[in-house]
Design an enzyme around this catalytic site. Structure first.
Site, PDB file in Angstrom:
ATOM      1  N   PHE A 120       0.853  -1.179   0.000  1.00  0.00           N
ATOM      2  CA  PHE A 120       0.000   0.000   0.000  1.00  0.00           C
ATOM      3  C   PHE A 120       0.893   1.235   0.000  1.00  0.00           C
ATOM      4  CE2 PHE A 120      -3.000   3.101   1.825  1.00  0.00           C
ATOM      5  CZ  PHE A 120      -4.010   2.961   0.906  1.00  0.00           C
ATOM      6  N   ASP A 190       0.686  -4.629   8.864  1.00  0.00           N
ATOM      7  CA  ASP A 190      -0.391  -3.695   8.589  1.00  0.00           C
ATOM      8  C   ASP A 190      -1.677  -4.525   8.451  1.00  0.00           C
ATOM      9  OD1 ASP A 190      -2.288  -1.929   7.600  1.00  0.00           O
ATOM     10  OD2 ASP A 190      -0.855  -0.834   6.358  1.00  0.00           O
ATOM     11  N   TYR A 215     -11.692   2.538  10.047  1.00  0.00           N
ATOM     12  CA  TYR A 215     -12.822   2.940   9.208  1.00  0.00           C
ATOM     13  C   TYR A 215     -13.213   1.917   8.160  1.00  0.00           C
ATOM     14  CZ  TYR A 215      -8.820   4.528   6.392  1.00  0.00           C
ATOM     15  OH  TYR A 215      -7.623   4.596   5.719  1.00  0.00           O
ATOM     16  N   LYS A 216     -12.483   0.826   8.027  1.00  0.00           N
ATOM     17  CA  LYS A 216     -12.824  -0.184   7.032  1.00  0.00           C
ATOM     18  C   LYS A 216     -13.767  -1.217   7.649  1.00  0.00           C
ATOM     19  CE  LYS A 216      -8.387   0.385   4.587  1.00  0.00           C
ATOM     20  NZ  LYS A 216      -8.850   1.079   3.372  1.00  0.00           N
ATOM     21  N   ARG A 364     -12.687  -3.688  -7.442  1.00  0.00           N
ATOM     22  CA  ARG A 364     -12.568  -4.385  -6.159  1.00  0.00           C
ATOM     23  C   ARG A 364     -13.918  -4.351  -5.447  1.00  0.00           C
ATOM     24  NH1 ARG A 364      -8.832  -2.016  -1.300  1.00  0.00           N
ATOM     25  NH2 ARG A 364     -10.565  -0.542  -1.267  1.00  0.00           N
TER      26      ARG A 364
END
Length: 405
Positions: A120, A190, A215-216, A364
């Site tokens: 990422f 991560d 927040y995911k 995705r």
């Protein structure tokens, strides 16, 4: 078939615990989870009662000051950590910087942050910033397949994402951690695309360090605070890279000299964001109600249905599956490459099916077991099939620089 699966789904009732707009199928949960109804109630209570009437007294009376550790312990339960090993603070990027610099400073005689190409991007950006903050340190990024063999005597810390943000490939946490330890290196995981989505066992894997966002899949809200994990065995030996008053042993003594707090609290920096913590805690509490085995099983079934329908309905439309078929090797989303991926996703969103796009050509879909039904999956693929058959994607807007995707 999809409705039959929904009728026997033990998690089906959780859908009503979220605010989901009518006519929308939300398959973007790994970029921003939806609003939990409990979060709306909780945040309103914090604003109106605790802040509005309690004012500064709420730091004590409403236990605001304890929120980073309290919510951290709840997240610890979800990620297989022990009580006192997780704290909620700052953003994922800030926590990465804090832990990378701490690891570099602790690993005397070692100067390399080892990571992988295609990680990422913010992880790579933060790694370079952390290396610049420590004299002689450097970042070495290798092909993902070569990561384990690249760990050597100069590796201070291995920085790796557990579930890849594009492909959903899942790393063997226990195996890679053991490889790092054999070479004398620390490892920093991560968990941003893992926490709340796939089974995790940080303690059993003997992981050293980890970060993740709220927040995911934890449904903490936009910009929700992140969390960091430090194994208890490292608490005394790691010095925080950012030393602020909340990490002080006695912050309200207001002494001139910084003295680290005991345990995980030393990795706090500034004043906790109470409104963000309230939303995150509500999302985490909801996840804690769910049996993780049932969660994992439904995620697998959602994935299998999506892949099966894609193969049945869209086999000739140019979609290339990027995600591993073995459930042990993947996270809770499915990704496809397509040359017109951006336009296709824009057309889907216009039809009420919200997924997301990742450069250069990846569409995705987050398959979140807490609120998605099997009928949602069936309908989403039907919409996609209609878009492809009718050519609606050709009228979709082209890329706009700087647009959130």
């Amino acid at each position: 078939m999809a409705r039959d699966l929904d009728r026997t789904d033990p998690l089906a009732g959780l859908r009503d615990r979220f605010v989901l707009p009518e006519g929308v199928i939300y398959l973007d949960g790994n970029s921003l989870g939806p609003l939990a109804k409990a979060a709306r109630v909780r945040i309103a209570d914090v604003v109106e009662r605790e802040w509005g009437r309690g004012l500064i007294r709420s730091w004590n009376d409403a236990h605001w000051i304890e929120a980073p550790q309290r919510v951290g312990d709840k997240i610890a339960h979800l990620i297989g950590a022990r009580p006192g090993e997780v704290v909620v603070a700052d953003s994922t990027s800030v926590n990465l910087h804090k832990l990378l610099v701490a690891a570099l400073r602790a690993q005397t005689g070692r100067a390399t942050i080892l990571t992988e190409t295609g990680n990422f991007p913010t992880d790579l950006y933060v790694a370079h910033g952390a290396a610049a903050a420590v004299a002689g340190a450097r970042v070495k990024a290798v092909d993902p397949a070569a990561l384990e063999t690249a760990i050597d005597g100069d590796t201070a810390v291995v920085l790796v994402t557990h579930v890849h943000y594009k492909s959903a490939d899942r790393r063997d946490m226990a195996g890679l951690t053991a490889a790092a330890h054999r070479a004398g290196a620390l490892i920093l995981w991560d968990l941003s695309h893992s926490a709340g989505a796939v089974p995790l066992d940080l303690a059993g894997s003997e992981a050293d360090l980890a970060v993740g966002c709220g927040y995911k899949f934890l449904n903490g809200g936009p910009g929700a605070p992140a969390f960091l994990f430090v194994a208890e065995r490292h608490h005394a030996s790691l010095s925080p890279a950012l030393t602020g008053w909340m990490g002080h042993a006695a912050p309200f003594d207001f002494s001139d000299d910084w003295r680290p707090a005991e345990g995980i609290s030393r990795f706090l920096t500034g004043t906790p964001p109470i409104l963000g913590l309230a939303g995150l805690e509500a999302g985490v509490d909801l996840s804690l109600e769910v049996d993780q085995t049932a969660l994992s099983r439904k995620a697998e079934d959602l994935w299998n249905l999506f892949a099966q329908l894609m193969e049945t309905r869209l086999a000739s439309q140019g979609f290339s599956l990027l995600t591993a078929r073995d459930p042990v090797q993947r996270g809770s989303h499915i990704a496809y490459a397509h040359p017109e991926g951006f336009r296709i996703m824009q057309a889907l969103i216009a039809c009420g099916v919200i997924g997301d796009f990742r450069e250069p050509d990846v569409v995705r879909f987050g398959l979140t077991p807490l609120y998605l039904s099997f009928e949602d999956i069936w309908r989403a693929v039907e919409v996609l099939a209609g878009i492809m058959a009718g050519g609606a994607w050709r009228q979709a807007q082209a890329r706009i620089p700087g647009q959130v995707t």
